[in-house]
Design an enzyme around this catalytic site. Structure first.
Site, PDB file in Angstrom:
ATOM      1  N   LYS A 288       0.963  -1.241   0.130  1.00  0.00           N
ATOM      2  CA  LYS A 288      -0.159  -0.028  -0.063  1.00  0.00           C
ATOM      3  C   LYS A 288       0.840   1.174  -0.081  1.00  0.00           C
ATOM      4  O   LYS A 288       1.872   1.378   0.713  1.00  0.00           O
ATOM      5  CB  LYS A 288      -0.878  -0.118   1.252  1.00  0.00           C
ATOM      6  CG  LYS A 288      -2.132  -1.007   1.141  1.00  0.00           C
ATOM      7  CD  LYS A 288      -3.066  -0.966   2.391  1.00  0.00           C
ATOM      8  CE  LYS A 288      -4.017  -2.217   2.690  1.00  0.00           C
ATOM      9  NZ  LYS A 288      -4.767  -2.092   1.548  1.00  0.00           N
ATOM     10  N   ARG A 362     -10.506 -11.225  -0.286  1.00  0.00           N
ATOM     11  CA  ARG A 362     -11.568 -12.116  -1.008  1.00  0.00           C
ATOM     12  C   ARG A 362     -11.036 -13.443  -1.219  1.00  0.00           C
ATOM     13  O   ARG A 362     -11.655 -14.383  -1.317  1.00  0.00           O
ATOM     14  CB  ARG A 362     -11.579 -11.607  -2.707  1.00  0.00           C
ATOM     15  CG  ARG A 362     -10.536 -11.518  -3.360  1.00  0.00           C
ATOM     16  CD  ARG A 362     -10.618 -10.579  -4.580  1.00  0.00           C
ATOM     17  NE  ARG A 362     -10.801  -9.076  -4.063  1.00  0.00           N
ATOM     18  CZ  ARG A 362     -11.086  -8.169  -4.988  1.00  0.00           C
ATOM     19  NH1 ARG A 362     -11.094  -8.215  -6.393  1.00  0.00           N
ATOM     20  NH2 ARG A 362     -11.038  -6.897  -4.382  1.00  0.00           N
TER      21      ARG A 362
END
Length: 514
Positions: A288, A362
């Site tokens: 990130k 996910r």
């Protein structure tokens, strides 16, 4: 946690640090709400005039403190805004009462007792006020060693303003009435579990590792009569849980899959809840950017919500079986971390090309959804801080709902509204599925950038068992509040989706859902 008591005493005679009254926004100025009649009498019927002189309008969340006259036992009157005056024949909405009570409870931090004389014409009103007050009184103080004045001496002063209001006394709530007593008991249990979720979200990642999270679930299971099973990294690898193993393999803190089960002997249906539990998300090799890491301890908010909801179902004795699946991992970059371009074989047997290691939630959810599907529940609901795209679409206070059944999606949206949580139904456009096609695997873990939250939902749908009703709640926006507190919502972890999941379990137990 803040104590809750019901009382039939008058607001004039009850001893407390402050008496809380409601004020609405009228056409000609502030209007004192019902429940405050004794207080208004102590002001010679001029309370509204006094409040207007002090600048009060009755706007939502507005708090005005004033010294009490001699006719009251409490030394302070705290007037809290309820918003617009309701139409004739209509009461204040539950959410208006929750938020007003929450704002008042926050304003009374450091106090021992608050007497809440807000409008409680029914048990439902009492439930809303009690819930809002208990949620508003929350504070996360586990890591504070100072006494509130910066000396850091490890002791707390009695007037420490960071200490939550110790007791909420709900006036006019008919303490001997079964409906009011049940409302109070439910509010107490529900607030305790929302606050459990908040505590977990606020706990720093160096203390809340996957192993520590799993241990907390096991401890709660023993306390509340739940069955807990934990798969560690060896069991996950042996069982073929490629998503959880792949996400967690770059961290010194290995992954876990926790199954929490509440069963009721009269239950006719089973509800499975699946939560994303990334205890810290660095993004992995797809690191990130600066400025996006500081709050990533909150990426386990979905698992916290599921954990709390299962315990709440047990505390409330709901006639439904509720199974919670906590998919726990820490997503870190290292020499052993999954790389962009790697292919993982999931628990379902499907292969996934990992094009972005920051789309990790996910992957862990996929394994848990497949495992939950094996037990053939009547419905599965997963909860996750899944995509920044959902924040862009719905903002910071609303979570998105996707589902493989339109009627179920509509029902969950309605249930969230009942619970007082902002949500919005979102589609699962079939045309976006093609964007996840991979030349080397069954599918990739990312697809089109536009509609990224919907793409994530379509990915998860691939791992839900055939014929099982499923909904996905993307709580990326409301799970962690970085701004100033409002209503009953604190700064930091909010416990988003807990109330919706509990209400869903209640509705399932009542047979209201197919």
């Amino acid at each position: 946690m803040t104590a809750l008591t019901l009382s039939s005493s008058s607001a004039a005679t009850l001893r407390a640090d402050a008496v809380v009254i409601g004020v609405a926004k009228g056409e000609k100025g502030p209007v004192v709400a019902s429940g405050a009649e004794a207080v208004d009498k102590a002001f010679d019927g001029k309370l509204a005039t006094v409040l207007e002189t002090l600048g009060a309008t009755g706007g939502e969340g507005e708090v005005t403190k004033l010294p009490a006259p001699s006719g009251l036992k409490a030394p302070v009157v705290l007037a809290v805004g309820l918003g617009d005056t309701p139409d004739k024949g209509e009461g204040y909405g539950a959410e208006a009462l929750r938020r007003a009570a929450g704002a008042a409870a926050r304003a009374l931090s450091g106090s021992k007792k608050g007497a809440f004389a807000l409008p409680v014409g029914s048990a439902a009103d009492a439930a809303a006020v009690a819930e809002g007050a208990l949620l508003g009184a929350y504070a996360f103080t586990a890591y504070r060693n100072s006494n509130g004045n910066g000396t850091g001496n490890g002791k707390k002063n009695a007037d420490d303003k960071t200490t939550p209001l110790a007791e909420v006394t709900l006036l006019g709530a008919k303490p001997r009435d079964k409906a009011f007593k049940a409302a109070a008991e439910r509010a107490t249990a529900l607030a305790a579990e929302v606050n459990r979720a908040r505590d977990l979200v606020n706990t720093p990642s160096n203390d809340l590792t996957p192993k520590a999270f799993a241990a907390a679930a096991q401890t709660a299971a023993k306390e509340h009569g739940l069955k807990a099973e934990v798969l560690d990294e060896k069991a996950l690898a042996k069982g073929g849980y490629g998503g959880l193993t792949g996400v967690g393999q770059g961290s010194a803190n290995p992954p876990r899959l926790v199954r929490l089960a509440y069963t009721h002997p009269k239950a006719k249906k089973t509800l499975a809840l699946v939560g994303k539990g990334i205890t810290y998300d660095s993004g992995g090799i797809s690191l990130k950017p600066a400025g996006h890491n500081e709050t990533m301890k909150c990426d386990m908010s979905g698992a916290a919500a599921v954990f709390a909801a299962v315990v709440a179902a047990a505390r409330l004795g709901l006639e439904v079986n509720v199974t919670g699946w906590l998919a726990l991992a820490e997503n870190m970059p290292s020499g052993s971390a999954t790389r962009p371009g790697d292919v993982l074989r999931m628990y379902s047997g499907k292969t996934v090309e990992v094009l972005n290691t920051d789309a990790e939630g996910r992957l862990v959810l996929a394994d848990a959804l497949t495992r939950a599907s094996e037990e053939k529940p009547h419905a599965i609901v997963d909860v996750a801080t899944l995509t920044g795209a959902m924040i862009l679409a719905l903002g910071n206070r609303t979570f998105g709902i996707m589902a493989n059944d339109e009627a179920f999606r509509t029902a969950v949206h309605g249930i969230a509204e009942e619970a007082g949580e902002q949500s919005w139904p979102m589609p699962l456009p079939k045309e976006l599925r093609k964007s996840m096609d991979s030349p080397v695997a069954d599918l990739a873990n990312i697809g089109e950038r536009a509609g990224g939250g919907l793409v994530a939902g379509l990915f998860l749908k691939e791992f839900v068992g055939d014929g099982i009703t499923w909904a996905h709640l993307d709580i990326a926006g409301p799970a962690f509040h970085e701004g100033a507190p409002f209503g009953y919502t604190p700064k930091g972890g909010t416990g988003s989706a807990v109330r919706t999941l509990v209400r869903l379990a209640e509705r399932t137990a009542a047979g209201d859902l197919a």
